[in-house]
Design a protein around this motif. Structure first.
Motif, PDB file in Angstrom:
ATOM      1  N   PRO A  38       8.929 -18.074 -77.329  1.00 37.39           N
ATOM      2  CA  PRO A  38       8.420 -16.737 -76.995  1.00 37.39           C
ATOM      3  C   PRO A  38       8.317 -16.570 -75.493  1.00 37.39           C
ATOM      4  O   PRO A  38       8.220 -17.550 -74.748  1.00 37.39           O
ATOM      5  N   ARG A  39       8.326 -15.351 -75.045  1.00 35.88           N
ATOM      6  CA  ARG A  39       8.259 -15.086 -73.606  1.00 35.88           C
ATOM      7  C   ARG A  39       6.876 -15.390 -73.059  1.00 35.88           C
ATOM      8  O   ARG A  39       5.875 -15.166 -73.730  1.00 35.88           O
ATOM      9  N   GLU A  40       6.852 -15.887 -71.826  1.00 35.63           N
ATOM     10  CA  GLU A  40       5.602 -16.198 -71.148  1.00 35.63           C
ATOM     11  C   GLU A  40       5.546 -15.444 -69.828  1.00 35.63           C
ATOM     12  O   GLU A  40       6.549 -15.362 -69.108  1.00 35.63           O
ATOM     13  N   LYS A  74       4.228 -16.202 -67.061  1.00 39.25           N
ATOM     14  CA  LYS A  74       4.347 -16.991 -65.834  1.00 39.25           C
ATOM     15  C   LYS A  74       5.800 -17.281 -65.459  1.00 39.25           C
ATOM     16  O   LYS A  74       6.056 -17.847 -64.399  1.00 39.25           O
ATOM     17  N   TYR A  75       6.762 -16.901 -66.331  1.00 46.20           N
ATOM     18  CA  TYR A  75       8.178 -17.109 -66.049  1.00 46.20           C
ATOM     19  C   TYR A  75       8.922 -15.778 -66.097  1.00 46.20           C
ATOM     20  O   TYR A  75       8.490 -14.842 -66.767  1.00 46.20           O
ATOM     21  N   VAL A  76      10.057 -15.732 -65.420  1.00 50.56           N
ATOM     22  CA  VAL A  76      10.978 -14.612 -65.530  1.00 50.56           C
ATOM     23  C   VAL A  76      12.110 -15.045 -66.455  1.00 50.56           C
ATOM     24  O   VAL A  76      12.841 -15.988 -66.153  1.00 50.56           O
ATOM     25  N   ARG A  77      12.221 -14.395 -67.604  1.00 47.15           N
ATOM     26  CA  ARG A  77      13.258 -14.751 -68.569  1.00 47.15           C
ATOM     27  C   ARG A  77      14.614 -14.232 -68.077  1.00 47.15           C
ATOM     28  O   ARG A  77      14.779 -13.040 -67.790  1.00 47.15           O
ATOM     29  N   VAL A  78      15.591 -15.104 -67.985  1.00 47.56           N
ATOM     30  CA  VAL A  78      16.952 -14.712 -67.626  1.00 47.56           C
ATOM     31  C   VAL A  78      17.598 -14.127 -68.872  1.00 47.56           C
ATOM     32  O   VAL A  78      17.782 -14.821 -69.881  1.00 47.56           O
ATOM     33  N   VAL A  79      17.937 -12.852 -68.798  1.00 46.35           N
ATOM     34  CA  VAL A  79      18.367 -12.125 -69.987  1.00 46.35           C
ATOM     35  C   VAL A  79      19.881 -11.999 -70.096  1.00 46.35           C
ATOM     36  O   VAL A  79      20.393 -11.501 -71.094  1.00 46.35           O
ATOM     37  N   PHE A  80      20.607 -12.404 -69.071  1.00 48.99           N
ATOM     38  CA  PHE A  80      22.071 -12.407 -69.157  1.00 48.99           C
ATOM     39  C   PHE A  80      22.582 -13.704 -68.561  1.00 48.99           C
ATOM     40  O   PHE A  80      22.332 -14.006 -67.391  1.00 48.99           O
ATOM     41  N   PHE A  81      23.284 -14.486 -69.373  1.00 46.32           N
ATOM     42  CA  PHE A  81      23.831 -15.758 -68.913  1.00 46.32           C
ATOM     43  C   PHE A  81      25.105 -16.040 -69.692  1.00 46.32           C
ATOM     44  O   PHE A  81      25.103 -16.100 -70.914  1.00 46.32           O
ATOM     45  N   ARG A  82      26.217 -16.190 -68.982  1.00 46.04           N
ATOM     46  CA  ARG A  82      27.485 -16.603 -69.571  1.00 46.04           C
ATOM     47  C   ARG A  82      28.076 -17.674 -68.671  1.00 46.04           C
ATOM     48  O   ARG A  82      28.279 -17.456 -67.476  1.00 46.04           O
ATOM     49  N   SER A  83      28.370 -18.819 -69.238  1.00 44.43           N
ATOM     50  CA  SER A  83      28.939 -19.891 -68.452  1.00 44.43           C
ATOM     51  C   SER A  83      29.825 -20.735 -69.349  1.00 44.43           C
ATOM     52  O   SER A  83      29.555 -20.883 -70.550  1.00 44.43           O
ATOM     53  N   GLY A  84      30.874 -21.281 -68.784  1.00 46.96           N
ATOM     54  CA  GLY A  84      31.757 -22.132 -69.562  1.00 46.96           C
ATOM     55  C   GLY A  84      32.600 -22.996 -68.652  1.00 46.96           C
ATOM     56  O   GLY A  84      32.826 -22.654 -67.482  1.00 46.96           O
ATOM     57  N   TRP A  85      33.052 -24.116 -69.179  1.00 43.06           N
ATOM     58  CA  TRP A  85      33.855 -25.008 -68.348  1.00 43.06           C
ATOM     59  C   TRP A  85      34.912 -25.718 -69.158  1.00 43.06           C
ATOM     60  O   TRP A  85      34.867 -25.780 -70.396  1.00 43.06           O
ATOM     61  N   CYS A  86      35.879 -26.270 -68.427  1.00 43.66           N
ATOM     62  CA  CYS A  86      36.922 -27.103 -69.004  1.00 43.66           C
ATOM     63  C   CYS A  86      37.036 -28.356 -68.147  1.00 43.66           C
ATOM     64  O   CYS A  86      37.176 -28.261 -66.908  1.00 43.66           O
ATOM     65  N   ILE A  87      36.952 -29.512 -68.772  1.00 38.54           N
ATOM     66  CA  ILE A  87      37.103 -30.791 -68.083  1.00 38.54           C
ATOM     67  C   ILE A  87      38.426 -31.406 -68.505  1.00 38.54           C
ATOM     68  O   ILE A  87      38.732 -31.496 -69.701  1.00 38.54           O
TER      69      ILE A  87
END
Length: 411
Positions: A222-224, A226-239
């Protein structure tokens, strides 16, 4: 030039009375009153638009979050298997090739190297959404398996990455290989950022590994306040291994809206990323014998899925147009329509607020000798203008982003 005024001997201890404050010169009271009224109007407009938007969000935008939360509560793996699909992997492959939409272009950000590691990154500013970064990090004398394990080991990351102050595993679905976790990161001079992320790993041919991470919601996080919730995150990688060398490279595409001013975020990235990569390289060299790896690897091998054969054979032929034919055009299935539809209300509010503040500044500056009250009001105006850019990104991310979230930290 105005003549200097001679102060009485006890003026150092005396405070100006109310008449002196408002009537230091002709017209001072009216000008100051107008500025104060403008500031009050700005606050009222801000309150009006924020309440109006919250009411609209409750009426029309609550379904994504409630759907995700409800599906995850249905059972150990209910709903989680659909968070990240093979279609998302296809989108990731396209993004890793550096393909962009029309009228978008890459800009070089940094390129540095040392004996054991090299790093280069470029960024673009999409029409909708936060900055997108594409980077390639090459590690000498390193295997693809070691680098994969290193990137996926969140327990070890807490030891070397001082930005990460907390990480908790929330849920694992062995059928799909999807994991969900919650992380908290602390950045200088900022409120700690909270990430709730889902991720999944695939293995392709010739020791090639893919990972996709996206923001999501989970009932155990649940949201708190004392923090800022990051509401957009897209990340990906290739090794993958570097042909003909004892080295491997990780190509990464990353988008994140942490509520920062865009220009500030670009500057912080350019100034701090090489130091971070160097620290990461040092930690990598000590990882092969770390105890946490022996615990992680069996679990990771069990969760890692194979890249579908059609994506292996047709990856080079896949185009942006094929992705557009699917609903949800951005990699990670983020709808751009929702974002663009919500921007005008924020933009209108910003222009109205700036117009009122600038008008107040013009009134102040047009006066020959601003009095004390006017100077204080002008200071308030300048402060509001300086804070407006920083506030806009954070408010927009907190109020305007869709609610189906997904998250994870990256190297």
């Amino acid at each position: 030039m105005a003549e200097p005024r001679t102060l009485p001997p006890n003026s150092a201890r005396a405070l100006p009375d109310s008449d002196e404050f408002w009537r230091e010169n002709p017209g001072g009271g009216w000008a100051t009153a107008v500025v104060v009224l403008l500031l009050l109007s700005w606050q009222l407009l801000r309150l009006f638009f924020s309440r109006r938007h919250r009411a609209a969000s409750v009426a029309a935008g609550s379904s994504p979050a409630s759907t995700t939360m409800g599906s995850l509560e249905g059972g150990p793996s209910a709903g989680i298997s659909k968070l990240i699909t093979d279609a998302d992997l296809r989108d990731l492959m396209i993004s890793l090739e550096g393909n962009l939409e029309e009228n978008e272009r890459w800009k070089d950000v940094i390129e540095k190297s040392s004996d054991l590691v090299s790093y280069k990154a470029k960024c673009c500013r999409p029409k909708d959404g936060p900055l997108k970064y594409l980077s390639v990090t090459t590690f000498e004398k390193c295997s693809a398996e070691l680098l994969r394990d290193f990137y996926m080991d969140n327990e070890y990351r807490k030891e070397w990455d001082k930005i990460l102050i907390q990480h908790d595993q929330l849920q694992v679905d062995e059928n799909s290989g999807t994991e969900i976790g919650r992380s908290v990161k602390r950045f200088p001079l900022l409120t700690p950022r909270e990430y709730v992320l889902a991720w999944r790993v695939w293995e392709g041919k010739d020791k090639t590994f893919f990972c996709l991470i996206k923001d999501c919601e989970h009932p155990l996080a649940p949201r708190e306040k004392k923090y800022v919730r990051v509401v957009f995150f897209r990340s990906g990688w290739c090794i993958r291994e570097v042909p003909g060398r004892d080295a491997c490279e990780i190509t990464m595409v990353h988008q994140e809206d942490a509520g920062l001013n865009i220009e500030m975020a670009k500057l912080a990235f350019a100034k701090g990323i090489w130091s971070y990569v160097s620290k990461m390289n040092s930690a990598l060299r000590q990882y092969s014998s770390h105890p946490s790896r022996s615990i992680l690897v069996p679990i990771l091998l069990r969760l890692t899925k194979k890249v579908p054969p059609e994506l292996e054979t047709n990856a080079a032929e896949t185009s942006i147009q094929k992705v557009k034919e699917r609903s949800g055009s951005d990699f990670g299935s983020q709808s751009r329509v929702d974002i663009s539809q919500k921007k005008p209300s924020r933009s209108s509010k910003k222009w109205i607020a700036n117009g009122l503040l600038l008008l107040g500044g013009i009134i102040c500056l047009s006066r020959r000798r601003p009095n004390i009250g006017t100077q204080l009001a002008m200071a308030c105006i300048l402060k509001k203008l300086m804070n407006n850019g920083a506030e806009s990104s954070q408010v927009e991310s907190a109020q305007l982003r869709p609610d189906h979230r997904k998250t994870r930290h990256i190297g």
